[in-house]
Design a protein around this motif. Structure first.
Motif, PDB file in Angstrom:
ATOM      1  N   ASP A  63       0.831  -1.197   0.000  1.00  0.00           N
ATOM      2  CA  ASP A  63       0.000   0.000   0.000  1.00  0.00           C
ATOM      3  C   ASP A  63       0.870   1.254   0.000  1.00  0.00           C
ATOM      4  O   ASP A  63       1.933   1.292   0.631  1.00  0.00           O
ATOM      5  N   TYR A  64       0.392   2.268  -0.691  1.00  0.00           N
ATOM      6  CA  TYR A  64       1.021   3.576  -0.599  1.00  0.00           C
ATOM      7  C   TYR A  64       0.564   4.260   0.693  1.00  0.00           C
ATOM      8  O   TYR A  64      -0.435   3.856   1.295  1.00  0.00           O
ATOM      9  N   LEU A 119       7.061  20.462  -8.314  1.00  0.00           N
ATOM     10  CA  LEU A 119       6.432  19.459  -9.163  1.00  0.00           C
ATOM     11  C   LEU A 119       6.739  18.050  -8.678  1.00  0.00           C
ATOM     12  O   LEU A 119       6.214  17.076  -9.220  1.00  0.00           O
ATOM     13  N   GLU A 120       7.584  17.950  -7.646  1.00  0.00           N
ATOM     14  CA  GLU A 120       7.860  16.661  -7.018  1.00  0.00           C
ATOM     15  C   GLU A 120       6.884  16.380  -5.875  1.00  0.00           C
ATOM     16  O   GLU A 120       6.898  15.299  -5.286  1.00  0.00           O
ATOM     17  N   VAL A 121       6.065  17.379  -5.568  1.00  0.00           N
ATOM     18  CA  VAL A 121       5.028  17.215  -4.548  1.00  0.00           C
ATOM     19  C   VAL A 121       3.648  17.151  -5.203  1.00  0.00           C
ATOM     20  O   VAL A 121       2.812  16.322  -4.851  1.00  0.00           O
ATOM     21  N   PHE A 122       3.436  18.032  -6.174  1.00  0.00           N
ATOM     22  CA  PHE A 122       2.154  18.123  -6.875  1.00  0.00           C
ATOM     23  C   PHE A 122       2.425  17.894  -8.364  1.00  0.00           C
ATOM     24  O   PHE A 122       2.813  18.798  -9.087  1.00  0.00           O
ATOM     25  N   GLN A 173      -9.290  22.736  -0.348  1.00  0.00           N
ATOM     26  CA  GLN A 173      -8.526  21.581   0.112  1.00  0.00           C
ATOM     27  C   GLN A 173      -8.553  20.505  -0.971  1.00  0.00           C
ATOM     28  O   GLN A 173      -9.618  20.165  -1.491  1.00  0.00           O
ATOM     29  N   ILE A 174      -7.396  19.967  -1.305  1.00  0.00           N
ATOM     30  CA  ILE A 174      -7.328  18.937  -2.340  1.00  0.00           C
ATOM     31  C   ILE A 174      -6.706  17.662  -1.782  1.00  0.00           C
ATOM     32  O   ILE A 174      -5.873  17.708  -0.871  1.00  0.00           O
ATOM     33  N   PRO A 175      -7.100  16.511  -2.313  1.00  0.00           N
ATOM     34  CA  PRO A 175      -6.493  15.246  -1.895  1.00  0.00           C
ATOM     35  C   PRO A 175      -5.133  15.077  -2.575  1.00  0.00           C
ATOM     36  O   PRO A 175      -5.018  15.242  -3.791  1.00  0.00           O
ATOM     37  N   LEU A 176      -4.123  14.743  -1.798  1.00  0.00           N
ATOM     38  CA  LEU A 176      -2.766  14.659  -2.336  1.00  0.00           C
ATOM     39  C   LEU A 176      -2.114  13.326  -1.949  1.00  0.00           C
ATOM     40  O   LEU A 176      -1.652  13.154  -0.817  1.00  0.00           O
ATOM     41  N   PRO A 177      -2.070  12.377  -2.883  1.00  0.00           N
ATOM     42  CA  PRO A 177      -1.361  11.124  -2.616  1.00  0.00           C
ATOM     43  C   PRO A 177       0.154  11.350  -2.640  1.00  0.00           C
ATOM     44  O   PRO A 177       0.633  12.439  -3.008  1.00  0.00           O
ATOM     45  N   SER A 178       0.898  10.320  -2.299  1.00  0.00           N
ATOM     46  CA  SER A 178       2.351  10.377  -2.452  1.00  0.00           C
ATOM     47  C   SER A 178       2.681  10.498  -3.933  1.00  0.00           C
ATOM     48  O   SER A 178       1.867  10.139  -4.804  1.00  0.00           O
ATOM     49  N   LEU A 179       3.869  11.001  -4.252  1.00  0.00           N
ATOM     50  CA  LEU A 179       4.255  11.201  -5.652  1.00  0.00           C
ATOM     51  C   LEU A 179       4.168   9.905  -6.462  1.00  0.00           C
ATOM     52  O   LEU A 179       3.626   9.928  -7.583  1.00  0.00           O
ATOM     53  N   PRO A 180       4.661   8.756  -5.963  1.00  0.00           N
ATOM     54  CA  PRO A 180       4.548   7.529  -6.767  1.00  0.00           C
ATOM     55  C   PRO A 180       3.101   7.141  -7.077  1.00  0.00           C
ATOM     56  O   PRO A 180       2.814   6.658  -8.174  1.00  0.00           O
ATOM     57  N   GLU A 181       2.184   7.381  -6.116  1.00  0.00           N
ATOM     58  CA  GLU A 181       0.784   7.048  -6.402  1.00  0.00           C
ATOM     59  C   GLU A 181       0.176   8.052  -7.371  1.00  0.00           C
ATOM     60  O   GLU A 181      -0.639   7.687  -8.228  1.00  0.00           O
ATOM     61  N   ILE A 220      -1.682   6.975 -10.841  1.00  0.00           N
ATOM     62  CA  ILE A 220      -3.005   7.478 -11.220  1.00  0.00           C
ATOM     63  C   ILE A 220      -2.948   8.151 -12.588  1.00  0.00           C
ATOM     64  O   ILE A 220      -3.782   7.884 -13.469  1.00  0.00           O
ATOM     65  N   ALA A 221      -1.967   9.025 -12.766  1.00  0.00           N
ATOM     66  CA  ALA A 221      -1.832   9.757 -14.027  1.00  0.00           C
ATOM     67  C   ALA A 221      -1.581   8.800 -15.193  1.00  0.00           C
ATOM     68  O   ALA A 221      -2.159   8.962 -16.280  1.00  0.00           O
TER      69      ALA A 221
END
Length: 247
Positions: free
Chosen positions: A51-52, A159-162, A201-209, A213-214
């Motif tokens: 799991d992420y 861009l490594e966070v969002f 407020q936006i949902p922010l997964p980890s960068l790998p996830e 998704i993308a």
């Protein structure tokens, strides 16, 4: 011969109808998957099946800053000069189509805000509340690119966070659009305040996830585009045949 012509063209129509149904089904599937992804009822795992981390909730103001579009321009300035992102480019697609820039003349030494890769562009006004703050993300590196005055830009701090490719889908998702539409102000024409939007407020997964998704949604987009290209090709072929038959 009339019967032969009619049968042949009906077969072509059937093919176009089948392709259109396939495109509709893929589009609906993508919308359903986006709803599940951004509501977190569907989660991705890493390449080892683990799991992420849990998603964070962060405001846009924590993640970046806004800027405005072109100022002080008259109609004589447009049609030549440097590229700029038009309102229609932002409204039409979640990703800026770099083949459709407008052009604007800038005087020597003139200072205007420049758009960079990863920036998210929002429309400021619309005729309906449901169309307020449509967004599009610049995914390409363009030298000296500007923005029309009817939109504003949002620049992530990192861009490594969002991830830009994740942002493309997040801001066009039904999940987040519901939150954005609430912020629309007006009666006959609707506007949105930058200061209100960046509180969102936006949902922010980890960068790998975000990357997973993308990638998944981009692959779906590619399939939809491939089917759409087949539809366009079949329609053009049919028109060519009609022209040859009846001339």
């Amino acid at each position: 011969e009339q019967q032969k012509i009619a049968d042949f063209l009906s077969a072509v129509d059937d093919k176009i109808t089948a392709l259109s149904a396939q495109k509709t089904a893929l589009t609906q599937y993508k919308q359903g998957m986006m709803q599940r992804i951004f509501s977190q009822t569907l989660r991705f795992n890493d390449d080892n099946g683990a799991d992420y981390p849990e998603w964070e909730e962060m405001s846009l103001s924590q993640l970046g800053t806004t800027y405005g579009g072109l100022i002080g321009k008259t109609k004589e300035d447009f049609g030549r000069g440097k590229p700029f992102i038009t309102y229609k480019q932002v409204f039409d697609d979640s990703k800026i189509d770099i083949s459709k820039f407008g052009y604007v003349h800038l005087s020597e030494g003139e200072t205007q805000n420049v758009v960079k890769r990863g920036d998210i562009i929002f429309t400021i006004s619309s005729e309906t509340a449901n169309e307020i703050a449509y967004s599009s993300v610049l995914l390409d590196d363009i030298d000296e690119l500007y923005l029309n005055s009817f939109c504003f830009g949002y620049r992530p701090n990192s861009l490594e966070v969002f991830l830009p490719e994740y942002a493309c889908y997040l801001f066009r998702s039904e999940f987040l659009r519901k939150e954005i539409v609430i912020l629309a102000q007006g009666s006959t024409r609707y506007n949105i305040s930058k200061s209100q939007l960046i509180k969102l407020q936006i949902p922010l997964p980890s960068l790998p996830e975000q990357q997973k998704i993308a990638q998944f949604l981009t692959e779906l987009d590619d399939k939809i585009s491939a089917v759409d290209a087949q539809i366009q090709s079949a329609q053009q072929w049919k028109q060519g045949l009609l022209q040859q038959m009846f001339i």
